[in-house]
Design an enzyme around this catalytic site. Structure first.
Site, mmCIF file in Angstrom:
data_model
loop_
_atom_site.group_PDB
_atom_site.id
_atom_site.type_symbol
_atom_site.label_atom_id
_atom_site.label_comp_id
_atom_site.label_asym_id
_atom_site.label_seq_id
_atom_site.Cartn_x
_atom_site.Cartn_y
_atom_site.Cartn_z
ATOM 1 N N SER A 139 41.398 62.737 43.897
ATOM 2 C CA SER A 139 41.338 61.765 44.710
ATOM 3 C C SER A 139 40.905 62.159 46.197
ATOM 4 O O SER A 139 40.291 61.924 46.653
ATOM 5 C CB SER A 139 42.751 60.864 44.914
ATOM 6 O OG SER A 139 42.634 59.835 45.545
ATOM 7 N N ARG A 176 52.386 62.199 43.915
ATOM 8 C CA ARG A 176 51.457 62.124 42.606
ATOM 9 C C ARG A 176 51.228 63.423 41.852
ATOM 10 O O ARG A 176 51.340 64.453 42.234
ATOM 11 C CB ARG A 176 50.150 61.418 43.123
ATOM 12 C CG ARG A 176 49.229 61.046 42.007
ATOM 13 C CD ARG A 176 47.998 60.467 42.998
ATOM 14 N NE ARG A 176 47.044 59.748 42.027
ATOM 15 C CZ ARG A 176 46.107 59.070 42.387
ATOM 16 N NH1 ARG A 176 45.607 59.376 43.591
ATOM 17 N NH2 ARG A 176 45.268 58.389 41.621
ATOM 18 N N HIS A 211 51.655 62.216 56.961
ATOM 19 C CA HIS A 211 51.117 63.114 55.838
ATOM 20 C C HIS A 211 51.612 64.499 56.245
ATOM 21 O O HIS A 211 51.587 65.514 55.327
ATOM 22 C CB HIS A 211 49.770 63.403 55.779
ATOM 23 C CG HIS A 211 48.981 62.245 55.369
ATOM 24 N ND1 HIS A 211 49.343 61.563 54.214
ATOM 25 C CD2 HIS A 211 47.761 61.590 55.658
ATOM 26 C CE1 HIS A 211 48.656 60.488 54.014
ATOM 27 N NE2 HIS A 211 47.480 60.423 54.846
ATOM 28 N N ARG A 228 39.523 53.923 45.854
ATOM 29 C CA ARG A 228 38.765 54.356 44.792
ATOM 30 C C ARG A 228 38.780 53.978 43.259
ATOM 31 O O ARG A 228 38.456 52.913 43.161
ATOM 32 C CB ARG A 228 38.504 55.848 45.026
ATOM 33 C CG ARG A 228 37.129 56.220 44.130
ATOM 34 C CD ARG A 228 36.991 57.711 44.405
ATOM 35 N NE ARG A 228 38.055 58.428 43.470
ATOM 36 C CZ ARG A 228 37.757 58.908 42.312
ATOM 37 N NH1 ARG A 228 36.652 58.493 41.703
ATOM 38 N NH2 ARG A 228 38.909 59.551 41.605
ATOM 39 N N LYS A 229 39.868 54.556 42.697
ATOM 40 C CA LYS A 229 40.089 53.978 41.050
ATOM 41 C C LYS A 229 41.568 54.090 41.153
ATOM 42 O O LYS A 229 41.770 52.850 40.522
ATOM 43 C CB LYS A 229 39.716 55.284 40.336
ATOM 44 C CG LYS A 229 38.212 55.446 40.007
ATOM 45 C CD LYS A 229 37.984 56.392 38.965
ATOM 46 C CE LYS A 229 36.463 56.232 38.262
ATOM 47 N NZ LYS A 229 36.153 57.279 37.403
ATOM 48 N N GLY A 230 42.371 54.537 41.604
ATOM 49 C CA GLY A 230 43.850 54.449 41.581
ATOM 50 C C GLY A 230 44.168 54.765 39.938
ATOM 51 O O GLY A 230 45.417 54.095 39.643
ATOM 52 N N TYR A 233 53.660 58.210 42.044
ATOM 53 C CA TYR A 233 52.668 57.107 41.870
ATOM 54 C C TYR A 233 52.720 56.582 40.463
ATOM 55 O O TYR A 233 52.476 55.290 40.277
ATOM 56 C CB TYR A 233 51.501 58.073 42.037
ATOM 57 C CG TYR A 233 50.075 57.073 42.195
ATOM 58 C CD1 TYR A 233 49.418 56.757 43.461
ATOM 59 C CD2 TYR A 233 49.644 56.914 40.771
ATOM 60 C CE1 TYR A 233 48.578 55.994 43.299
ATOM 61 C CE2 TYR A 233 48.399 56.109 40.855
ATOM 62 C CZ TYR A 233 47.740 55.812 42.343
ATOM 63 O OH TYR A 233 46.685 54.795 42.243
#
Length: 305
Positions: free
Chosen positions: A151, A143, A121, A262-264, A206
């Site tokens: 996120s 993203r 990262h 989590r959700k994406g 993303y």
């Protein structure tokens, strides 16, 4: 394929780290190194100092992402692409983040056969210079900043290595100021803008991978020189949807599975941002990334307005 070494020991260490984090005072969980915040327990200062002498190889497979831009999703895709020809199942619990390794594990990595799958990262200026001099292939995933912020907020508040109880408004302000772990989203993006034309760097988003996963897998395999058949690429894609990885997250990431995956979704920012916060982010993007090549690739107008 070698995958990433030292897995069993790392998983045990990670579990121990999570327990230490629960017993640690919040104000000690982050520290500043080179003007950037880092999680004390995951990448302490001796980890970061040891990276300066890290020796990359041309054969390494390197993945880079600002936090919560799709790193773990891409890790799963790449591991499946590496494993596919031999029907192998590479250990998927260990994130290949070089800043997590520390001197002891870095020694194991240094002695491991090629190709090594590595990731980070870190801001491009803080990545060991040997990745550049060795002309290592580097895949970078970004993203849109609004979904990244959402996120990151949930990941921050549900991960015991970070201070607990941070409000949405406070995290929004910290993110916009770059006062979050691993630093400013915009600084990262602008640094990669300088390398958009580098043949050893491929930047994907993303959103584009989510829109056409099989095409994304094909491009990634081609970039890293992984010769995969159309049938193999299709199989990798079917196993790499966000929902499939989330369903398997307990096996791949243990207790952190639901936190990592989590959700994406694309556009989840709309359920969090106030109109004023949206305006502030729009102005920041316009000021810092509008007119850049990476800004165009992020397709901000489509995903963030």
């Amino acid at each position: 394929m070698s995958g990433t070494p030292g897995v069993s020991g790392f998983v045990a260490k990670l579990q121990s780290t999570m327990q230490l984090a629960r017993d640690m005072e919040d104000q000690k969980k982050l520290y500043s190194y080179g003007g950037v915040l880092y999680p004390t327990l995951l990448c302490p200062e001796d980890h970061l100092r040891s990276l300066g002498s890290f020796e990359a190889r041309q054969e390494d497979i390197m993945l880079v992402a600002y936090p919560k831009c799709g790193f773990n999703w891409m890790v799963g895709i790449i591991r499946k692409a590496l494993a596919r020809p031999k029907g192998m199942e590479l250990e998927s619990r260990m994130p290949p983040l070089i800043e997590f390794f520390g001197p002891e594990l870095l020694q194991v990595v240094n002695e491991s056969p090629s190709p090594r799958f590595l990731g980070t990262h870190l801001h491009p200026d803080n990545i060991p210079p040997s990745f550049d001099t060795r002309k290592t292939k580097i895949l970078v995933i970004f993203r849109n900043p609004k979904d990244t912020l959402v996120s990151f907020y949930h990941f921050f508040n549900n991960n015991p290595v970070f201070p607990s109880g941070t409000s949405w408004d406070n995290f929004f302000s910290d993110f916009m100021a770059g006062d979050v772990p691993w630093g400013s989203y915009f600084d990262h993006a602008l640094a990669w803008e300088k390398r958009m034309a580098d043949p050893n760097v491929m930047i994907v988003t993303y959103e584009e991978i989510k829109q056409d996963l099989s095409q994304g897998v094909h491009q990634i395999c081609r970039f890293f020189g992984l010769d995969r058949t159309n049938a193999e690429i299709q199989k990798i894609s079917e196993e790499s949807t966000f929902s499939a990885m989330k369903q398997n997250s307990q096996q791949s990431h243990g207790v952190m599975g639901n936190v990592v995956f989590r959700k994406g979704e694309v556009g989840d920012w709309k359920t969090h941002f106030t109109p004023e916060q949206s305006r502030i982010m729009d102005e920041a993007f316009s000021k810092r990334l509008e007119g850049t090549r990476i800004g165009a690739k992020l397709n901000y107008q489509l995903h963030c307005q």
